[in-house]
Scaffold this motif. Structure first.
Motif, PDB file in Angstrom:
ATOM      1  N   GLY A 218       7.550 -13.056  51.888  1.00  0.00           N
ATOM      2  CA  GLY A 218       9.003 -13.124  51.806  1.00  0.00           C
ATOM      3  C   GLY A 218       9.586 -11.752  51.488  1.00  0.00           C
ATOM      4  N   GLU A 219      10.688 -11.723  50.761  1.00  0.00           N
ATOM      5  CA  GLU A 219      11.299 -10.449  50.372  1.00  0.00           C
ATOM      6  C   GLU A 219      10.366  -9.696  49.420  1.00  0.00           C
ATOM      7  OE1 GLU A 219      14.192  -8.967  51.246  1.00  0.00           O
ATOM      8  OE2 GLU A 219      14.514 -10.538  52.727  1.00  0.00           O
ATOM      9  N   PRO A 220      10.266  -8.374  49.571  1.00  0.00           N
ATOM     10  CA  PRO A 220       9.361  -7.606  48.702  1.00  0.00           C
ATOM     11  C   PRO A 220       9.969  -7.338  47.324  1.00  0.00           C
ATOM     12  CG  PRO A 220      10.471  -6.124  50.213  1.00  0.00           C
ATOM     13  CD  PRO A 220      10.902  -7.522  50.607  1.00  0.00           C
ATOM     14  N   TYR A 221      10.268  -8.411  46.595  1.00  0.00           N
ATOM     15  CA  TYR A 221      10.885  -8.267  45.284  1.00  0.00           C
ATOM     16  C   TYR A 221       9.914  -7.645  44.284  1.00  0.00           C
ATOM     17  CZ  TYR A 221      14.622 -11.473  46.787  1.00  0.00           C
ATOM     18  OH  TYR A 221      15.669 -12.069  47.431  1.00  0.00           O
ATOM     19  N   LEU A 222      10.479  -6.938  43.331  1.00  0.00           N
ATOM     20  CA  LEU A 222       9.711  -6.479  42.181  1.00  0.00           C
ATOM     21  C   LEU A 222       9.548  -7.678  41.250  1.00  0.00           C
ATOM     22  CD1 LEU A 222       8.435  -4.103  40.642  1.00  0.00           C
ATOM     23  CD2 LEU A 222      10.679  -3.691  39.609  1.00  0.00           C
ATOM     24  N   LEU A 223       8.324  -8.152  41.080  1.00  0.00           N
ATOM     25  CA  LEU A 223       8.072  -9.369  40.317  1.00  0.00           C
ATOM     26  C   LEU A 223       7.765  -9.108  38.851  1.00  0.00           C
ATOM     27  CD1 LEU A 223       5.751 -11.256  42.845  1.00  0.00           C
ATOM     28  CD2 LEU A 223       8.236 -11.495  42.565  1.00  0.00           C
ATOM     29  N   LYS A 224       7.173  -7.955  38.578  1.00  0.00           N
ATOM     30  CA  LYS A 224       6.749  -7.698  37.206  1.00  0.00           C
ATOM     31  C   LYS A 224       6.550  -6.214  36.997  1.00  0.00           C
ATOM     32  CE  LYS A 224       3.060  -9.018  33.940  1.00  0.00           C
ATOM     33  NZ  LYS A 224       1.850  -9.866  33.765  1.00  0.00           N
ATOM     34  N   THR A 225       6.891  -5.717  35.818  1.00  0.00           N
ATOM     35  CA  THR A 225       6.593  -4.340  35.450  1.00  0.00           C
ATOM     36  C   THR A 225       5.928  -4.340  34.082  1.00  0.00           C
ATOM     37  OG1 THR A 225       8.690  -3.906  34.293  1.00  0.00           O
ATOM     38  CG2 THR A 225       8.636  -3.509  36.679  1.00  0.00           C
ATOM     39  N   VAL A 226       4.913  -3.516  33.927  1.00  0.00           N
ATOM     40  CA  VAL A 226       4.240  -3.341  32.639  1.00  0.00           C
ATOM     41  C   VAL A 226       4.193  -1.851  32.353  1.00  0.00           C
ATOM     42  CG1 VAL A 226       2.154  -3.718  31.293  1.00  0.00           C
ATOM     43  CG2 VAL A 226       2.829  -5.401  33.025  1.00  0.00           C
ATOM     44  N   ASN A 227       4.879  -1.429  31.307  1.00  0.00           N
ATOM     45  CA  ASN A 227       4.916  -0.021  30.942  1.00  0.00           C
ATOM     46  C   ASN A 227       4.135   0.196  29.648  1.00  0.00           C
ATOM     47  OD1 ASN A 227       5.930   2.774  31.023  1.00  0.00           O
ATOM     48  ND2 ASN A 227       7.022   2.162  29.173  1.00  0.00           N
ATOM     49  N   GLU A 228       3.089   1.014  29.720  1.00  0.00           N
ATOM     50  CA  GLU A 228       2.279   1.327  28.547  1.00  0.00           C
ATOM     51  C   GLU A 228       2.655   2.718  28.064  1.00  0.00           C
ATOM     52  OE1 GLU A 228      -1.957   0.120  29.030  1.00  0.00           O
ATOM     53  OE2 GLU A 228      -1.320  -0.361  31.072  1.00  0.00           O
ATOM     54  N   PRO A 229       3.311   2.812  26.911  1.00  0.00           N
ATOM     55  CA  PRO A 229       3.839   4.101  26.461  1.00  0.00           C
ATOM     56  C   PRO A 229       2.804   5.115  26.034  1.00  0.00           C
ATOM     57  CG  PRO A 229       4.169   2.407  24.800  1.00  0.00           C
ATOM     58  CD  PRO A 229       3.655   1.700  26.016  1.00  0.00           C
ATOM     59  N   THR A 231       1.257   5.401  23.246  1.00  0.00           N
ATOM     60  CA  THR A 231       1.424   5.803  21.843  1.00  0.00           C
ATOM     61  C   THR A 231       0.795   4.795  20.898  1.00  0.00           C
ATOM     62  OG1 THR A 231       3.566   4.668  21.760  1.00  0.00           O
ATOM     63  CG2 THR A 231       3.570   7.014  22.334  1.00  0.00           C
ATOM     64  N   GLY A 232      -0.007   3.895  21.438  1.00  0.00           N
ATOM     65  CA  GLY A 232      -0.618   2.871  20.605  1.00  0.00           C
ATOM     66  C   GLY A 232       0.249   1.644  20.438  1.00  0.00           C
ATOM     67  N   LYS A 233       1.476   1.687  20.950  1.00  0.00           N
ATOM     68  CA  LYS A 233       2.360   0.536  20.847  1.00  0.00           C
ATOM     69  C   LYS A 233       2.043  -0.459  21.956  1.00  0.00           C
ATOM     70  CE  LYS A 233       6.223   3.159  18.892  1.00  0.00           C
ATOM     71  NZ  LYS A 233       7.647   3.563  19.063  1.00  0.00           N
ATOM     72  N   LYS A 234       2.479  -1.695  21.749  1.00  0.00           N
ATOM     73  CA  LYS A 234       2.290  -2.698  22.784  1.00  0.00           C
ATOM     74  C   LYS A 234       3.132  -2.330  24.001  1.00  0.00           C
ATOM     75  CE  LYS A 234       1.314  -6.562  19.662  1.00  0.00           C
ATOM     76  NZ  LYS A 234       1.749  -7.922  19.228  1.00  0.00           N
ATOM     77  N   PRO A 235       2.680  -2.733  25.183  1.00  0.00           N
ATOM     78  CA  PRO A 235       3.422  -2.376  26.399  1.00  0.00           C
ATOM     79  C   PRO A 235       4.734  -3.132  26.530  1.00  0.00           C
ATOM     80  CG  PRO A 235       1.596  -3.833  26.928  1.00  0.00           C
ATOM     81  CD  PRO A 235       1.437  -3.462  25.481  1.00  0.00           C
ATOM     82  N   ASP A 236       5.672  -2.530  27.249  1.00  0.00           N
ATOM     83  CA  ASP A 236       6.896  -3.210  27.657  1.00  0.00           C
ATOM     84  C   ASP A 236       6.565  -4.022  28.901  1.00  0.00           C
ATOM     85  OD1 ASP A 236       8.413  -1.928  25.697  1.00  0.00           O
ATOM     86  OD2 ASP A 236       8.873  -0.241  27.005  1.00  0.00           O
ATOM     87  N   THR A 237       6.922  -5.282  28.914  1.00  0.00           N
ATOM     88  CA  THR A 237       6.621  -6.140  30.052  1.00  0.00           C
ATOM     89  C   THR A 237       7.869  -6.904  30.459  1.00  0.00           C
ATOM     90  OG1 THR A 237       4.341  -6.432  29.305  1.00  0.00           O
ATOM     91  CG2 THR A 237       5.173  -8.006  30.922  1.00  0.00           C
ATOM     92  N   LEU A 238       8.135  -6.950  31.745  1.00  0.00           N
ATOM     93  CA  LEU A 238       9.291  -7.671  32.256  1.00  0.00           C
ATOM     94  C   LEU A 238       8.880  -8.426  33.511  1.00  0.00           C
ATOM     95  CD1 LEU A 238      12.378  -7.956  31.657  1.00  0.00           C
ATOM     96  CD2 LEU A 238      12.725  -6.286  33.486  1.00  0.00           C
TER      97      LEU A 238
END
Length: 264
Positions: A218-229, A231-238
């Motif tokens: 279907g449409e090439p939507y962005l389904l998920k992003t995982v950003n690992e900073p 710095t030892g912090k947990k990743p940002d996930t959307l």
């Protein structure tokens, strides 16, 4: 990658948040080539079906962001840990200023939101109000909690000082940072997000890493992003879902506090 971090940071400002993540798994690789034989017609057909075979990583990201920012509505759900978190967001919103969901920060409470046209309805819990009023006299904090905690309140978004409320519910504003990329993404392995086939793409910027999942059907939507900073912090996930589905922003009934009347 920088663009995607900026977009997540913008969402953190809208919703500093804690986490309900959708699992994703890598898909298997099936080459169809056995016993050292050369690839036959079936193998060639399989190769042709490889998603985005003729596109580079940056080109795939460009298509994904174009499709995503072109959606009339979507739902975003995830966690933001690197900026003010950990925290959570679960919000459906559209390009007409309608939204429904919740945003919050761990240990500092949460807000339920309903946006309908020029009016935004908010329901704060006591922890959020207490956090927002740090440094204020205890009597004032207690009074605000007694008046507003766990109670729907509404305000219009017409005044310039209230435009920030409207931005929470405006999909175009929330996704504005997705429109200019400059991506250097590399293709990764096939995966699934909520049962939707996807392709992973990876970006790095110093110690920071990001993984993006783009729909291959279907449409090439962005389904998920995982950003690992890095710095030892947990990743940002959307996680993004419910593209182009109607947002049912039904105003609350009954005891609703009108904040505009209180300010008159």
């Amino acid at each position: 990658m920088h663009t995607h971090r900026t977009a997540l940071t913008a969402l953190c400002l809208v919703a500093t948040a804690a986490v309900t993540l959708t699992a994703c798994g890598d898909g298997g690789d099936d080459s169809g080539n056995k016993g050292g034989k050369k690839a036959g017609p079936k193998a060639s057909a399989t190769a042709k079906k490889e998603p985005f075979a003729d596109l580079s990583g940056p080109q795939i990201i460009d298509r994904a962001l174009k499709a995503t920012t072109g959606a009339s509505s979507l739902r975003m759900k995830g966690s933001m840990a690197s900026d003010g978190g950990p925290g959570s967001i679960d919000l459906a919103l559209d390009t007409k200023g309608q939204c429904v969901g919740s945003i919050g920060t761990q240990g500092e409470g949460s807000i339920d939101l309903i946006g309908k046209g020029d009016t935004v309805y908010m329901r704060y819990d006591a922890a959020f109000l207490r956090s927002e009023m740090k440094g204020e006299p205890k009597a004032e904090v207690d009074g605000a909690i007694e008046m507003m905690a766990d109670r729907w309140a509404k305000t219009t978004t017409k005044g310039s000082e209230k435009k920030e409320f409207a931005e929470f519910c405006d999909l175009k504003t929330v996704l504005a940072d997705f429109e200019d990329t400059g991506s250097v993404a590399r293709k990764g392995k096939p995966a699934t997000v909520d049962g939707v086939p996807a392709l992973t793409l990876h970006e790095t910027d110093g110690k920071d890493r990001a993984t993006l999942y783009v729909a291959t059907e279907g449409e090439p939507y962005l389904l998920k992003t995982v950003n690992e900073p890095g710095t030892g912090k947990k990743p940002d996930t959307l996680v993004l879902t419910d593209f182009d589905k109607p947002v049912k922003a039904t105003p609350p009934q009954g005891d609703v506090l009108d904040l505009d009347e209180l300010q008159d």
